[in-house]
Design a protein around this motif. Structure first.
Motif, PDB file in Angstrom:
ATOM      1  N   SER A  99      20.853   0.625  13.265  1.00 24.17           N
ATOM      2  CA  SER A  99      19.737   1.709  13.468  1.00 24.17           C
ATOM      3  C   SER A  99      18.463   0.448  13.519  1.00 24.17           C
ATOM      4  N   VAL A 100      17.097   0.933  13.507  1.00 26.33           N
ATOM      5  CA  VAL A 100      16.173  -0.343  13.910  1.00 26.33           C
ATOM      6  C   VAL A 100      15.784  -0.470  12.402  1.00 26.33           C
ATOM      7  N   ARG A 101      15.868  -0.430  11.779  1.00 29.03           N
ATOM      8  CA  ARG A 101      16.296  -0.775   9.888  1.00 29.03           C
ATOM      9  C   ARG A 101      17.114  -1.997   9.721  1.00 29.03           C
ATOM     10  N   GLU A 102      18.037  -1.535   9.899  1.00 28.89           N
ATOM     11  CA  GLU A 102      19.655  -2.220   9.855  1.00 28.89           C
ATOM     12  C   GLU A 102      19.808  -3.087  10.941  1.00 28.89           C
ATOM     13  N   ALA A 103      19.290  -2.575  12.012  1.00 33.16           N
ATOM     14  CA  ALA A 103      19.279  -4.567  13.163  1.00 33.16           C
ATOM     15  C   ALA A 103      17.750  -5.695  12.351  1.00 33.16           C
ATOM     16  N   LEU A 104      16.693  -4.684  11.730  1.00 38.26           N
ATOM     17  CA  LEU A 104      15.391  -5.591  11.079  1.00 38.26           C
ATOM     18  C   LEU A 104      16.206  -6.748  10.441  1.00 38.26           C
ATOM     19  N   ASN A 105      16.612  -6.034   9.464  1.00 34.77           N
ATOM     20  CA  ASN A 105      17.494  -6.938   7.751  1.00 34.77           C
ATOM     21  C   ASN A 105      18.311  -7.915   7.748  1.00 34.77           C
ATOM     22  N   TRP A 106      18.995  -6.867   8.882  1.00 39.28           N
ATOM     23  CA  TRP A 106      20.576  -8.560   9.384  1.00 39.28           C
ATOM     24  C   TRP A 106      19.934  -9.226  10.146  1.00 39.28           C
ATOM     25  N   ALA A 107      18.568  -9.519  11.258  1.00 40.50           N
ATOM     26  CA  ALA A 107      18.238 -10.312  11.701  1.00 40.50           C
ATOM     27  C   ALA A 107      17.229 -11.175  10.841  1.00 40.50           C
TER      28      ALA A 107
ATOM     29  N   ARG B   3      17.864 -11.354   7.305  1.00 44.09           N
ATOM     30  CA  ARG B   3      18.381 -12.063   6.279  1.00 44.09           C
ATOM     31  C   ARG B   3      19.370 -13.252   6.636  1.00 44.09           C
ATOM     32  N   ILE B   4      19.502 -13.787   8.027  1.00 43.51           N
ATOM     33  CA  ILE B   4      20.356 -14.606   8.917  1.00 43.51           C
ATOM     34  C   ILE B   4      19.010 -15.632   8.798  1.00 43.51           C
ATOM     35  N   ALA B   5      17.773 -15.030   9.086  1.00 44.65           N
ATOM     36  CA  ALA B   5      16.990 -16.143   9.909  1.00 44.65           C
ATOM     37  C   ALA B   5      16.010 -16.629   8.778  1.00 44.65           C
ATOM     38  N   LEU B   6      15.843 -15.465   7.555  1.00 42.15           N
ATOM     39  CA  LEU B   6      15.114 -16.556   6.032  1.00 42.15           C
ATOM     40  C   LEU B   6      15.406 -15.595   5.085  1.00 42.15           C
ATOM     41  N   THR B   7      15.912 -14.030   5.050  1.00 38.29           N
ATOM     42  CA  THR B   7      15.485 -13.727   3.681  1.00 38.29           C
ATOM     43  C   THR B   7      17.627 -14.374   2.439  1.00 38.29           C
ATOM     44  N   GLU B   8      18.243 -14.040   3.554  1.00 33.33           N
ATOM     45  CA  GLU B   8      19.157 -14.594   2.068  1.00 33.33           C
ATOM     46  C   GLU B   8      18.857 -16.068   1.096  1.00 33.33           C
ATOM     47  N   ALA B   9      17.729 -16.689   1.395  1.00 26.82           N
ATOM     48  CA  ALA B   9      18.190 -17.880   0.980  1.00 26.82           C
ATOM     49  C   ALA B   9      16.676 -17.740   0.377  1.00 26.82           C
ATOM     50  N   VAL B  10      16.228 -16.373  -0.277  1.00 29.53           N
ATOM     51  CA  VAL B  10      15.173 -16.321  -0.916  1.00 29.53           C
ATOM     52  C   VAL B  10      15.354 -15.208  -2.209  1.00 29.53           C
ATOM     53  N   ASP B  11      14.961 -14.727  -3.181  1.00 33.49           N
ATOM     54  CA  ASP B  11      14.821 -13.795  -4.313  1.00 33.49           C
ATOM     55  C   ASP B  11      14.690 -12.442  -3.389  1.00 33.49           C
ATOM     56  N   ARG B  12      15.011 -11.521  -5.013  1.00 36.07           N
ATOM     57  CA  ARG B  12      15.479  -9.923  -3.662  1.00 36.07           C
ATOM     58  C   ARG B  12      13.750  -9.808  -3.939  1.00 36.07           C
ATOM     59  N   THR B  13      13.191  -9.848  -5.114  1.00 35.72           N
ATOM     60  CA  THR B  13      11.741  -9.205  -4.512  1.00 35.72           C
ATOM     61  C   THR B  13      10.866  -9.929  -2.996  1.00 35.72           C
ATOM     62  N   SER B  14      10.767 -10.901  -3.471  1.00 39.26           N
ATOM     63  CA  SER B  14      10.370 -11.471  -1.743  1.00 39.26           C
ATOM     64  C   SER B  14      11.172 -11.461  -0.536  1.00 39.26           C
ATOM     65  N   ALA B  15      12.442 -10.689  -1.115  1.00 42.46           N
ATOM     66  CA  ALA B  15      13.153 -10.340   0.235  1.00 42.46           C
ATOM     67  C   ALA B  15      12.842  -9.266   1.205  1.00 42.46           C
ATOM     68  N   LEU B  16      12.256  -8.674  -0.633  1.00 35.77           N
ATOM     69  CA  LEU B  16      11.916  -6.882   0.011  1.00 35.77           C
ATOM     70  C   LEU B  16      10.467  -7.197   0.605  1.00 35.77           C
ATOM     71  N   THR B  17       9.726  -7.596   0.044  1.00 36.50           N
ATOM     72  CA  THR B  17       8.610  -7.766   0.509  1.00 36.50           C
ATOM     73  C   THR B  17       7.743  -8.545   1.833  1.00 36.50           C
ATOM     74  N   ILE B  18       9.269  -9.241   2.169  1.00 39.03           N
ATOM     75  CA  ILE B  18       9.579  -9.526   3.728  1.00 39.03           C
ATOM     76  C   ILE B  18       9.509  -9.146   4.969  1.00 39.03           C
ATOM     77  N   GLU B  19      10.794  -8.025   4.341  1.00 32.96           N
ATOM     78  CA  GLU B  19      11.547  -6.683   4.550  1.00 32.96           C
ATOM     79  C   GLU B  19      10.216  -5.880   4.772  1.00 32.96           C
ATOM     80  N   LYS B  20       9.047  -5.908   4.112  1.00 32.91           N
ATOM     81  CA  LYS B  20       8.399  -4.641   4.262  1.00 32.91           C
ATOM     82  C   LYS B  20       7.073  -4.725   5.370  1.00 32.91           C
ATOM     83  N   ILE B  21       7.024  -6.126   5.019  1.00 31.99           N
ATOM     84  CA  ILE B  21       5.903  -6.782   5.626  1.00 31.99           C
ATOM     85  C   ILE B  21       6.296  -6.371   7.809  1.00 31.99           C
ATOM     86  N   VAL B  22       7.399  -6.963   7.678  1.00 33.82           N
ATOM     87  CA  VAL B  22       7.699  -7.392   9.285  1.00 33.82           C
ATOM     88  C   VAL B  22       8.063  -5.724   9.754  1.00 33.82           C
TER      89      VAL B  22
END
Length: 329
Positions: free
Chosen positions: A286-294, A296-315
C-alpha cells in the motif's frame, strides 16, 4: 564556468595529465553530470584553488551536506586526482607519511602514505572528518600545511611539494568551536595555529531550487499514469524536498514539536527517492507500507521510535498521493 553548470564568464585552472602515471590518473574522480554546484561555494573554492595552492582548505558543514562530493566533483572537472583519508582517533604521522612493510621475499619496502603521494605526484589530499584525529597530529605536520618540503625520516628522502598538490580538510564541526549539538562523538577542538593556516568554506544543505533540480535530474525515465512523466518528476521532487525541509525544521527544534534525533540530509534524500520509486512500483505494498519501507531503509531504522514516527508522519503528509502514479514495471 559552463563546466560547472553555471552560465557565467570565466574559467578555472585545470590540469593536463598527459604524462601522468595511469595509477595517478585512475584517482581522478568520475564526473557526475547531474551534480549541482552552488555559486557561492564554487566561487570560494575556485579562488582558493588558483590563489593559495600552499594553504589547506577547511570545509565544515553538517553530515550529508555534500562536502566530499563537492570536492570530488570539482576535481573531476579540473582533472585533479584525489587521494583521500578518513581521520580516526588513533591516526598518527606515519599514517600520513608512510611506513615500511615486509614484502613476500622478506625484504623491507617503504610505502608512501597519502600525504607523501600527494606531494610526490601532485594530487589533492582529501582528509575527511578531520576532528576525529587528535589535534596534535595536525600540529605535527604544520610545516606541510604551508607547502614545505616533506622529509621522510625513515628513508632520508626529501620531497618538494608538487605544484599541483593541494590539501582539503572536511569536518562536521567548525574547527575551534565545540559541537554544541552533541551529535558527533569523539571530536577534538583544533589548535588555532593549525586553523590559522587554512582557508575556510562553510557548506549547509543546498537551497530548495537546487535540491529539487538535483532530485529531478536523478529520476530515471519510468512509466507513470495520470500525468506526464515530466510533470510527475517535478511534483515528486517538490513534495520530497518539502518533506525534507519539514524534517530538518523538526530536527533543529521547531517550537511545539517534539525534537527528533536524525534529519534528512541531501544524501539520505537521494536514497529515499530511489527507495520510494522502487517500493511504489512494486505493486505489492500500500502507499503507506511503501513509504514506511523506504523510510526505514533510508533512515529511521537507526533512530528511536518517537523520532521515526515523527519523520514518517511528516513525510507522509507532504508526499500525499504522488507515489500512486507510479506504474509497475
Amino acid at each position: 564556468m559552463t563546466e560547472f553548470g553555471l552560465r557565467k564568464p570565466g574559467s578555472v585552472l585545470g590540469f593536463s595529465n598527459g604524462n601522468a602515471d595511469q595509477s595517478v590518473l585512475a584517482l581522478i574522480p568520475e564526473r557526475n553530470p547531474h551534480y549541482v554546484f552552488q555559486p557561492q561555494q564554487l566561487g570560494i573554492m575556485t579562488i582558493w584553488w588558483e590563489a593559495a595552492p600552499d594553504e589547506p582548505l577547511f570545509i565544515s558543514g553538517p553530515h550529508g551536506s555534500g562536502k566530499t562530493s563537492f570536492v570530488n566533483q570539482f576535481c573531476a572537472r579540473v582533472g585533479a586526482p584525489v587521494v583521500s583519508l578518513t581521520a580516526r582517533s588513533r591516526l598518527d604521522r606515519t599514517d600520513l607519511i608512510g611506513h615500511y612493510i615486509i614484502d613476500k621475499d622478506k625484504s623491507m619496502r617503504f610505502v608512501d602514505g597519502p600525504l607523501t603521494r600527494a606531494w610526490r605526484y601532485g594530487m589533492v589530499f582529501l582528509i575527511n572528518e578531520m576532528s576525529a584525529a587528535p589535534a596534535d597530529l595536525w600540529l605535527s605536520v604544520n610545516e606541510l600545511l604551508e607547502g614545505s618540503p616533506l622529509f621522510i625520516e625513515a628513508t632520508g628522502e626529501v620531497i618538494k611539494k608538487h605544484p599541483r598538490a593541494r590539501i582539503v580538510m572536511t569536518d562536521n564541526i567548525r574547527g575551534m568551536t565545540d559541537d554544541s549539538s552533541g551529535l558527533y562523538l569523539g571530536r577534538h577542538l583544533q589548535d588555532p595555529a593549525v586553523m590559522d593556516r587554512c582557508w575556510k568554506l562553510r557548506m549547509e544543505y543546498i537551497d530548495a531550487s537546487a535540491e529539487m533540480k538535483l532530485i529531478e535530474s536523478q529520476i530515471p525515465d519510468i512509466e507513470v499514469h495520470g500525468m506526464t512523466l515530466q510533470s510527475w518528476k517535478k511534483e515528486f521532487a517538490l513534495r520530497l524536498r518539502k518533506a525534507a525541509a519539514k524534517v530538518r525544521e523538526a530536527y533543529n527544534g521547531t517550537p511545539g514539536v517534539q525534537p527528533i534525533e536524525a534529519t534528512i540530509s541531501t544524501r539520505v534524500l537521494l536514497r529515499l527517492k530511489d527507495l520510494l520509486i522502487i517500493s511504489g512500483r512494486s505493486g505489492r505494498l500500500s502507499v503507506r507500507e511503501a513509504l514506511n519501507w523506504a523510510l526505514r531503509i533510508a533512515l529511521t531504522e537507526a533512530v528511536d521510535r518517537t523520532s521515526a514516527l515523527t519523520i514518517e508522519k511528516i513525510v507522509e503528509a507532504e508526499l500525499g498521493d504522488i507515489c500512486t502514479h507510479l506504474a509497475a514495471p
